[in-house]
Scaffold this motif. Structure first.
Motif, mmCIF file in Angstrom:
data_model
loop_
_atom_site.group_PDB
_atom_site.id
_atom_site.type_symbol
_atom_site.label_atom_id
_atom_site.label_comp_id
_atom_site.label_asym_id
_atom_site.label_seq_id
_atom_site.Cartn_x
_atom_site.Cartn_y
_atom_site.Cartn_z
ATOM 1 N N ALA A 720 3.847 -29.098 -21.933
ATOM 2 C CA ALA A 720 3.567 -30.597 -21.863
ATOM 3 C C ALA A 720 3.892 -30.968 -19.931
ATOM 4 N N GLY A 721 5.139 -30.012 -19.676
ATOM 5 C CA GLY A 721 5.812 -29.875 -18.619
ATOM 6 C C GLY A 721 7.292 -30.330 -18.902
ATOM 7 N N MET A 722 7.682 -29.310 -17.209
ATOM 8 C CA MET A 722 9.282 -29.931 -16.660
ATOM 9 C C MET A 722 9.157 -31.014 -16.590
ATOM 10 N N ALA A 723 10.483 -31.122 -16.591
ATOM 11 C CA ALA A 723 11.198 -32.496 -15.732
ATOM 12 C C ALA A 723 12.814 -31.811 -15.297
ATOM 13 N N PHE A 724 12.689 -31.802 -14.068
ATOM 14 C CA PHE A 724 14.416 -31.508 -14.136
ATOM 15 C C PHE A 724 15.260 -32.974 -13.260
ATOM 16 N N ILE A 725 16.160 -33.307 -14.527
ATOM 17 C CA ILE A 725 17.500 -33.673 -13.973
ATOM 18 C C ILE A 725 18.202 -33.631 -13.474
ATOM 19 N N LEU A 726 18.617 -33.993 -11.915
ATOM 20 C CA LEU A 726 19.839 -33.866 -11.600
ATOM 21 C C LEU A 726 20.668 -34.890 -11.255
ATOM 22 N N GLY A 727 21.884 -34.068 -11.313
ATOM 23 C CA GLY A 727 22.653 -35.309 -11.145
ATOM 24 C C GLY A 727 23.526 -35.313 -9.583
ATOM 25 N N HIS A 728 23.535 -36.536 -9.209
ATOM 26 C CA HIS A 728 23.719 -36.964 -8.003
ATOM 27 C C HIS A 728 24.866 -37.771 -7.451
ATOM 28 N N SER A 729 25.729 -36.844 -7.613
ATOM 29 C CA SER A 729 27.907 -37.349 -7.941
ATOM 30 C C SER A 729 27.785 -38.092 -6.461
ATOM 31 N N TYR A 730 29.090 -38.767 -6.037
ATOM 32 C CA TYR A 730 29.723 -39.286 -5.587
ATOM 33 C C TYR A 730 31.109 -39.258 -5.571
ATOM 34 N N VAL A 731 31.105 -38.403 -5.210
ATOM 35 C CA VAL A 731 32.878 -37.867 -5.305
ATOM 36 C C VAL A 731 34.175 -38.725 -4.677
ATOM 37 N N ARG A 732 35.345 -39.254 -4.922
ATOM 38 C CA ARG A 732 35.640 -40.278 -4.300
ATOM 39 C C ARG A 732 37.408 -39.922 -4.678
ATOM 40 N N ALA A 733 38.384 -39.627 -3.871
ATOM 41 C CA ALA A 733 39.601 -40.075 -4.011
ATOM 42 C C ALA A 733 40.304 -40.730 -5.194
ATOM 43 N N LYS A 734 40.854 -40.497 -6.753
ATOM 44 C CA LYS A 734 41.493 -41.375 -7.191
ATOM 45 C C LYS A 734 42.800 -42.532 -5.826
ATOM 46 N N LYS A 735 42.883 -43.807 -7.151
ATOM 47 C CA LYS A 735 43.653 -44.513 -5.865
ATOM 48 C C LYS A 735 45.027 -43.733 -6.492
ATOM 49 N N GLY A 736 45.466 -44.197 -5.126
ATOM 50 C CA GLY A 736 46.847 -43.445 -5.560
ATOM 51 C C GLY A 736 46.787 -42.167 -5.049
ATOM 52 N N SER A 737 45.911 -41.472 -4.224
ATOM 53 C CA SER A 737 45.793 -40.382 -4.059
ATOM 54 C C SER A 737 46.324 -40.335 -2.453
ATOM 55 N N SER A 738 47.071 -39.201 -2.051
ATOM 56 C CA SER A 738 47.333 -39.028 -0.305
ATOM 57 C C SER A 738 46.345 -39.120 0.391
ATOM 58 N N LEU A 739 46.444 -39.933 1.619
ATOM 59 C CA LEU A 739 45.818 -40.026 3.166
ATOM 60 C C LEU A 739 45.204 -38.615 2.531
ATOM 61 N N VAL A 740 46.054 -37.481 2.722
ATOM 62 C CA VAL A 740 45.193 -36.767 3.750
ATOM 63 C C VAL A 740 44.826 -36.244 2.240
#
Length: 779
Positions: A720-740
């Protein structure tokens, strides 16, 4: 180069003795690949040493002192340190900075890869060189426990390895520039200074552009010319050296005495110390002996250097010194160059040979830069880049377009910006000596942790060689404003890229681990997962080696239907150079059998070649089929418990085991199937329009009906075929993280992620077969 594809040379405590014919053949080939850079160093060493800091006088103390320094530097560093000591620290035949780091990662738990498993330690190449840790001293055990206990030391060790790696990349920029520029500079003796100014730089730039433009085609077509070119060059400079020695000063051999180094420093003092930055260029390219070890053997590299390269270089330097000892006042400003000591009748042929030798030497360092970028990327320390294999037969011949053009632009910038060998030499010298210092530091740890020798022996090693290298390092660093800033700037840029990528990848993985779905949630859904299961295979890419990724719950919650067979695929790198095809896959179930959820972990070493998409796809399906067939208590295949009590079974690729084979319509090679004792699992007759797929199962009375039914479902799903499920991630620093942290994650890592490649197997997947879902990571 002798490695092909994913063929792994067997490493065993009792090593197979190589024939002399093989050794000599490899030694011959190594001359073109390994020693091109080192053999062209006579073009610029004396010119760089006498640039400004010291002057050639009638007493000859300066020229003889420089010769003495060159002789002992070549003897102590490449010959004693690398040939007799460092080459023994191979990682299953591989060498280089990352090979030392990999060795340390396996002997002490300091690995920076986030998804390491105990199962990785069962790999055949994950060995301790046949030495038990109990052989180590009390101090050695204490050092090991200290390294393992403190995370800050893990990071320091990684940073040290990255610094060495970045300096190698910097050398990939500087070596082509100084080698080609020095070779072309011989034109100065054949034209006026005004004409030379307008010819030298354009000629060097044209050769460099041509060199980098050819990288796309690979070196396999012209690689056979490399060794003859370097051998011709070595014979040429050694013959000229012998001629100059006998014609101008037969007593120049006396300058080999270390007493002349003392006289040199006593007379020149600070100027002599600063000139060491030019003298150390005589060992540029020495690190290639260790870095290219994987393509040859220890013995072949030792023979080539000891009996061909070393004596040729010594004769060349002695010949130049003999000529200069009788010529103190030269009409041209090109006073201490290489070409001035070449007899005028053969100067043009020597110039042509020198240009070819410089191109060969540059080619070797460019290819080495591609290789080390690939290793960094495999170990999670560099963004994913497009890697093109330029040879299907020769291992290690790769081309990385982005890196190639970046190197070319930087190389041209250095050539046009500096326009002289003095500043290029200052820059190249600092890069070379920094790599050697890093190797010395890592080797001292290898001596204790891997070889289980005395700590005092390691201290003696780092004190002796480290003192010499520190002397040269200080002489190079003092010329920071005169060109030495270039490798430092390049190292800082590449180190920042590598560390930001590694830090972001680590944080992303930690988020995945913390947010993975409980198995109880899966069990509560039942075998249908609460949705319609349609025919086909859903391949979900994840970095997790255990547990259910959060992105799967997102799919199940938001999609009305999902695939009949679901595979959680993790493609990971392990700290070994190669993983044998027999140990490529770890396969297991996620949840009960009727759920048809599988986990497949594909393991690659940092030097392995990833297969093309269709072959990888076939190996993946066959590994799952073989797991289904062999899943029983009495199965002899190695089974390992992972952290989440999932049973993981080691399965080889379809070409490496005698288990299940897959045959599809259109396959040309059906002879393999015909000769296999088989029980065919027939397909349902209703799907005649689709590609026919069948599994060829080795005849086995233990294959029960449930396994056959599961294989039939897998076969129909593949049809029947293969489907590729890819996660497209958006990485962000948490609130309260240091400026660096916000700058590193929100700007640095996000920029690198958006401009890097996706998983290698996903590059050529039709868009109709791909499902990409976005997900925000707060780290």
């Amino acid at each position: 180069m002798d490695l092909e594809g994913e063929v792994v040379i067997p490493r065993s405590p009792v090593k197979k003795k190589e024939s002399w014919k093989t050794v000599l053949s490899l030694a011959y080939q190594s001359l073109g690949v390994v020693y091109g850079d080192l053999s062209t160093s006579p073009l610029y060493v004396y010119k760089s040493a006498f640039a400004e800091d010291i002057h050639h006088s009638d007493t000859n103390e300066e020229i003889f002192g420089v010769l003495s320094f060159v002789f002992w530097t070549l003897t102590l560093m490449p010959l004693l340190k690398y040939v007799f000591i460092v080459l023994r620290a191979d990682d299953n035949g591989e060498g280089g900075t990352f090979a030392l780091y990999s060795l340390l990662c396996r002997h002490a738990r300091v690995c920076s890869l986030p998804n390491c498993q105990l199962a990785d330690e069962e790999l055949s190449e994950y060995k301790k060189d046949g030495m038990a840790s109990s052989n180590g001293s009390l101090l050695g055990s204490s050092l090991k426990s200290t390294l393992e206990k403190h995370k800050i030391l893990h990071r320091l060790l990684l940073v040290l390895a990255l610094i060495g790696t970045c300096m190698v990349i910097g050398d990939g920029v500087l070596t082509p520039a100084i080698s080609v520029f020095s070779a072309v500079s011989g034109l100065e003796l054949s034209m006026s200074k005004e004409q030379h100014r307008y010819v030298e730089v354009p000629a060097a730039c044209a050769i460099l552009i041509f060199l980098f433009a050819l990288q796309h085609y690979g070196t396999n077509r012209v690689g056979f010319l490399f060794a003859p070119v370097v051998i011709t060059w070595l014979l040429c400079i050694s013959a000229i050296g012998v001629y100059n020695i006998f014609h101008w000063n037969p007593h120049v051999y006396k300058a080999l005495s270390p007493y002349y180094m003392y006289k040199f420093l006593k007379k020149t003092q600070k100027g002599g110390w600063m000139s060491l930055g030019g003298i150390l260029l005589c060992i540029t390219g020495s690190e290639a002996m260790f870095a290219d070890l994987g393509h040859f053997s220890q013995f072949s590299i030792k023979i080539a250097f000891t009996f061909v390269v070393y004596p040729s270089l010594i004769l060349a330097y002695m010949g130049q010194a003999a000529y200069l000892s009788r010529h103190h006042i030269l009409e041209t400003d090109y006073r201490i160059g290489f070409y001035v000591s070449v007899p005028e009748k053969i100067r043009w042929p020597v110039l042509v040979i020198a240009i070819f030798a410089a191109v060969v030497g540059s080619q070797a360092i460019i290819t080495g830069t591609f290789s080390i970028i690939k290793q960094c990327s495999a170990l999670g320390c560099f963004p994913k880049v497009k890697i093109i294999h330029t040879s299907s037969k020769i291992h290690g011949q790769i081309y990385i377009p982005e890196i190639n053009w970046t190197l070319m632009l930087l190389c041209l910038a250095v050539t046009v910006g500096f326009r002289d060998t003095k500043r290029m030499g200052n820059a190249s010298g600092l890069a070379v000596i920094t790599v050697m210092l890093v190797t010395t530091c890592l080797m001292s740890l290898v001596i204790v942790l891997c070889w289980h020798k005395s700590v005092f022996l390691a201290i003696l090693f780092i004190f002796f060689f480290g003192s010499i290298e520190a002397l040269y390092f200080s002489a190079s660093l003092i010329k920071f404003l005169e060109g030495a800033w270039v490798p430092i700037a390049l190292a800082l840029i590449f180190s920042a890229i590598m560390y930001v990528w590694h830090y972001g990848t680590l944080k992303k993985y930690e988020f995945d681990v913390q947010n993975k779905v409980s198995i109880n949630w899966l069990l509560a859904l039942g075998p249908t997962l609460g949705i319609v299961r349609v025919r086909g295979i859903g391949l979900i890419h994840t970095e997790l080696v255990s547990g259910i990724p959060a992105i799967f719950s997102h799919f199940v919650t938001n999609l009305p239907a999902f695939h009949q067979v679901v595979v959680f695929l993790c493609i990971k790198s392990v700290p070994v150079p190669h993983v044998s095809p027999e140990e490529r896959f770890l396969v297991g179930r996620v949840g009960p059998k009727e759920y048809r959820l599988y986990r497949c972990i594909a393991r690659y070493g940092y030097r392995d070649i990833h297969k093309d998409d269709l072959e990888f796809e076939r190996d993946l399906i066959c590994s799952i089929a073989e797991f289904i067939r062999s899943e029983r208590p009495e199965c002899s295949i190695l089974t390992i418990d992972s952290e989440n009590d999932e049973k993981m079974t080691v399965i080889g690729t379809s070409s490496s085991n005698l288990g299940v084979r897959m045959h599809e319509d259109g396959d040309e090679d059906s002879s393999e199937i015909a000769c296999t004792s088989e029980v065919k699992v027939t397909k349902s007759p209703e799907r005649m329009l689709r590609k026919r797929v069948r599994f060829v199962v080795p005849e086995s009375p233990q294959t029960d009906n449930d396994a056959k039914e599961e294989l039939r479902e897998l076969m129909e799903a593949r049809e029947a075929g293969m489907a590729f499920i890819l996660g497209h991630s958006y990485v962000r620093a948490k609130k309260g993280s240091s400026l660096v942290k916000k700058i590193v994650i929100n700007l640095g890592y996000d920029f690198l992620r958006r401009n890097s490649r996706g998983p290698t197997y996903a590059l050529s997947i039709p868009h109709a077969s791909t499902l990409e879902v976005g997900m925000v990571y707060l780290v």
